[in-house]
Design an enzyme around this catalytic site. Structure first.
Site, PDB file in Angstrom:
ATOM      1  N   SER A 115       0.945  -1.295   0.233  1.00  0.00           N
ATOM      2  CA  SER A 115      -0.044   0.131  -0.077  1.00  0.00           C
ATOM      3  C   SER A 115       1.018   1.034  -0.149  1.00  0.00           C
ATOM      4  CB  SER A 115      -0.852   0.108   1.187  1.00  0.00           C
ATOM      5  OG  SER A 115      -1.291   1.356   1.458  1.00  0.00           O
TER       6      SER A 115
ATOM      7  N   TYR B 210      -1.908  -1.296  10.422  1.00  0.00           N
ATOM      8  CA  TYR B 210      -1.786  -1.407   9.067  1.00  0.00           C
ATOM      9  C   TYR B 210      -0.502  -1.165   8.025  1.00  0.00           C
ATOM     10  CZ  TYR B 210      -3.601  -1.337   4.368  1.00  0.00           C
ATOM     11  OH  TYR B 210      -3.941  -1.442   2.706  1.00  0.00           O
TER      12      TYR B 210
ATOM     13  N   LYS C  64       2.100  -3.176   6.185  1.00  0.00           N
ATOM     14  CA  LYS C  64       2.334  -3.107   4.918  1.00  0.00           C
ATOM     15  C   LYS C  64       3.854  -2.596   4.480  1.00  0.00           C
ATOM     16  CE  LYS C  64      -1.603  -3.924   2.936  1.00  0.00           C
ATOM     17  NZ  LYS C  64      -1.705  -5.073   2.002  1.00  0.00           N
TER      18      LYS C  64
ATOM     19  N   ILE D   9      -8.273   3.081  -3.366  1.00  0.00           N
ATOM     20  CA  ILE D   9      -8.929   2.336  -4.788  1.00  0.00           C
ATOM     21  C   ILE D   9     -10.424   1.927  -4.033  1.00  0.00           C
ATOM     22  CG2 ILE D   9      -8.932   0.354  -6.220  1.00  0.00           C
ATOM     23  CD1 ILE D   9      -6.306   2.046  -6.303  1.00  0.00           C
TER      24      ILE D   9
HETATM   25  N1  NAP Z   1      -8.529  -0.296  -1.655  1.00  0.00           N
HETATM   26  C1  NAP Z   1      -7.476   0.588  -1.203  1.00  0.00           C
HETATM   27  O1  NAP Z   1      -7.594   1.639  -1.057  1.00  0.00           O
HETATM   28  C2  NAP Z   1      -6.333  -0.258  -1.120  1.00  0.00           C
HETATM   29  C3  NAP Z   1      -5.234   0.539  -0.976  1.00  0.00           C
HETATM   30  C4  NAP Z   1      -3.965   0.010  -0.556  1.00  0.00           C
HETATM   31  C5  NAP Z   1      -3.679  -1.401  -0.647  1.00  0.00           C
HETATM   32  N2  NAP Z   1      -4.882  -2.009  -0.701  1.00  0.00           N
HETATM   33  C6  NAP Z   1      -4.515  -3.684  -0.638  1.00  0.00           C
HETATM   34  O2  NAP Z   1      -5.083  -4.234  -1.482  1.00  0.00           O
HETATM   35  C7  NAP Z   1      -5.396  -5.440  -1.264  1.00  0.00           C
HETATM   36  C8  NAP Z   1      -6.771  -5.884  -1.519  1.00  0.00           C
HETATM   37  O3  NAP Z   1      -7.782  -5.248  -0.869  1.00  0.00           O
HETATM   38  P1  NAP Z   1      -9.068  -4.398  -1.723  1.00  0.00           P
HETATM   39  O4  NAP Z   1      -8.970  -3.101  -1.568  1.00  0.00           O
HETATM   40  O5  NAP Z   1      -9.273  -5.337  -2.909  1.00  0.00           O
HETATM   41  O6  NAP Z   1     -10.263  -4.759  -0.510  1.00  0.00           O
HETATM   42  P2  NAP Z   1     -11.320  -6.015  -0.484  1.00  0.00           P
HETATM   43  O7  NAP Z   1     -12.448  -5.408  -1.463  1.00  0.00           O
HETATM   44  O8  NAP Z   1     -12.030  -6.036   0.996  1.00  0.00           O
HETATM   45  O9  NAP Z   1     -10.762  -7.421  -1.100  1.00  0.00           O
HETATM   46  C9  NAP Z   1      -9.958  -7.935  -0.169  1.00  0.00           C
HETATM   47  C10 NAP Z   1     -10.235  -9.375  -0.154  1.00  0.00           C
HETATM   48  O10 NAP Z   1      -9.372 -10.038   0.740  1.00  0.00           O
HETATM   49  C11 NAP Z   1      -9.902 -11.077   1.704  1.00  0.00           C
HETATM   50  N3  NAP Z   1      -9.253 -11.335   2.698  1.00  0.00           N
HETATM   51  C12 NAP Z   1      -8.960 -10.466   3.898  1.00  0.00           C
HETATM   52  N4  NAP Z   1      -8.701 -11.088   4.856  1.00  0.00           N
HETATM   53  C13 NAP Z   1      -8.430 -12.558   4.588  1.00  0.00           C
HETATM   54  C14 NAP Z   1      -8.133 -13.774   5.067  1.00  0.00           C
HETATM   55  N5  NAP Z   1      -7.614 -13.684   6.496  1.00  0.00           N
HETATM   56  N6  NAP Z   1      -8.101 -14.959   4.469  1.00  0.00           N
HETATM   57  C15 NAP Z   1      -8.700 -14.755   3.288  1.00  0.00           C
HETATM   58  N7  NAP Z   1      -9.057 -13.716   2.588  1.00  0.00           N
HETATM   59  C16 NAP Z   1      -8.844 -12.511   3.183  1.00  0.00           C
HETATM   60  C17 NAP Z   1     -11.524 -10.207   1.875  1.00  0.00           C
HETATM   61  O11 NAP Z   1     -12.192 -11.193   2.559  1.00  0.00           O
HETATM   62  P3  NAP Z   1     -13.410 -10.793   3.669  1.00  0.00           P
HETATM   63  O12 NAP Z   1     -14.341  -9.941   2.865  1.00  0.00           O
HETATM   64  O13 NAP Z   1     -13.646 -11.891   4.174  1.00  0.00           O
HETATM   65  O14 NAP Z   1     -12.441  -9.509   4.522  1.00  0.00           O
HETATM   66  C18 NAP Z   1     -11.363  -9.762   0.451  1.00  0.00           C
HETATM   67  O15 NAP Z   1     -12.434 -10.970  -0.152  1.00  0.00           O
HETATM   68  C19 NAP Z   1      -5.080  -5.523   0.329  1.00  0.00           C
HETATM   69  O16 NAP Z   1      -3.935  -6.387   0.727  1.00  0.00           O
HETATM   70  C20 NAP Z   1      -5.200  -4.261   0.611  1.00  0.00           C
HETATM   71  O17 NAP Z   1      -4.336  -3.696   1.940  1.00  0.00           O
HETATM   72  C21 NAP Z   1      -6.243  -1.397  -0.940  1.00  0.00           C
END
Ligand code: NAP
Length: 259
Positions: free
Chosen positions: A145, A158, A162, A191
């Site tokens: 991130s 968090y 990261k 995002i």
């Molecule tokens: N969106 C942003 O602004 C942003 C910015 C920087 C980095 N990121 C990173 O991008 C990655 C993806 O996030 P996203 O934004 O796509 O969020 P998201 O829509 O919440 O997708 C993340 C997925 O990971 C799953 N997950 C979480 N903990 C888990 C576990 N212990 N075992 C298996 N699956 C698990 C979640 O399931 P649950 O629904 O059960 O939790 C969800 O389906 C993450 O690493 C996040 O930190 C996102």
């Protein structure tokens, strides 16, 4: 970019960035193993992948329900992937969670859960699959991130998890580089996914997302597919001379300084 006959294992594929990345890999010809906690979410992603698949030869998508914070689940995920495909070319460690919390109000339990989910899971799944990646001279893409490169108040655990991902990425890149395995990470800005919606109420999320106009040089938040494109690029042969790199996919947020 072409992933024909390549096997990709991707975590956090039921939602957001992971779901978009699975579809992109499928468009590019990959055979997929996808992981998440939600069986329903995985099924939806698999259906989307099949709709967009480059060829029928890619076959069914292996859907693995598991919790990446649990070592025994990771062992099962690694084993089932290799049992089915007999090889691994790309590992995408993407699953993650986010929560608010400062040094004064983050509990030890919250801190451990964040580290186990966002960082230890990447360490252990990679460790389990390095022997397979060495055989194929494959590569790893970790989701970090912008919080791994910069510090923001009130997301202490968090941010630390990261930062660990960025350091982990560089260490693995140095350790495996000579043997032909690359390792990179991506550092998204804001995002539009479910990540923050899981702990912010609707009003707080609206305010948070609106702020992206001022906190990102491109004056907007990003879409999951814009991150998926970069993950696939780093995993592809087009990025054959890139390793140990943290790539911001953040609309220029990493370059911003308040004035
Ligand atoms: N969106 C942003 O602004 C942003 C910015 C920087 C980095 N990121 C990173 O991008 C990655 C993806 O996030 P996203 O934004 O796509 O969020 P998201 O829509 O919440 O997708 C993340 C997925 O990971 C799953 N997950 C979480 N903990 C888990 C576990 N212990 N075992 C298996 N699956 C698990 C979640 O399931 P649950 O629904 O059960 O939790 C969800 O389906 C993450 O690493 C996040 O930190 C996102």
């Amino acid at each position: 970019m072409n992933f024909t006959n390549k096997v990709v294992l991707l975590t956090g594929a039921a939602s957001g960035i992971g779901a978009a990345t699975a579809v992109k890999f499928s468009e590019l010809g990959a055979k997929l193993a996808i992981v998440d906690r939600s069986k329903e979410g995985l099924k939806k992603t698999a259906e989307n992948c099949l709709k967009h698949a480059k060829s029928k030869d890619q076959g069914e998508i292996l859907q693995l329900v598991g919790d990446v914070s649990q070592p025994e689940d990771l062992e099962c995920i690694a084993k089932q992937t290799i049992d089915k495909y007999k090889r691994l070319d790309v590992l995408v460690n993407n699953a993650g969670i986010m929560e608010d919390g400062t040094i004064e109000n983050t509990s030890l339990k919250q801190f451990d859960c964040m580290i186990h989910t966002n960082l230890r899971s990447q360490f252990y799944l990679t460790l389990l699959l390095v022997p397979e990646l060495l055989k194929t001279k494959g590569n790893i893409v970790n989701t970090s991130s912008i919080c791994g490169m910069r510090s923001f108040p009130n997301t202490l655990a968090y941010n630390i998890s990261k930062s660990g991902v960025d350091q982990f990425t560089r260490c693995v890149a140095l350790e495996l580089g000579e043997r032909g395995v690359r390792c990179n990470c991506i550092n998204p800005g804001v995002i539009y996914t479910n990540l923050q919606k899981r702990y912010l109420d609707e009003k707080a999320y609206e305010e948070f997302i609106k702020k992206a106009k001022h906190t990102h040089a491109l004056a907007r938040y990003g879409q999951p597919v814009e991150v998926a494109n970069v993950i696939c690029f780093l995993a592809s042969d087009l990025a054959s001379f890139i390793t140990g790199h943290s790539v911001p996919v953040d609309g220029g947020r990493h370059a911003m300084t308040p004035r």
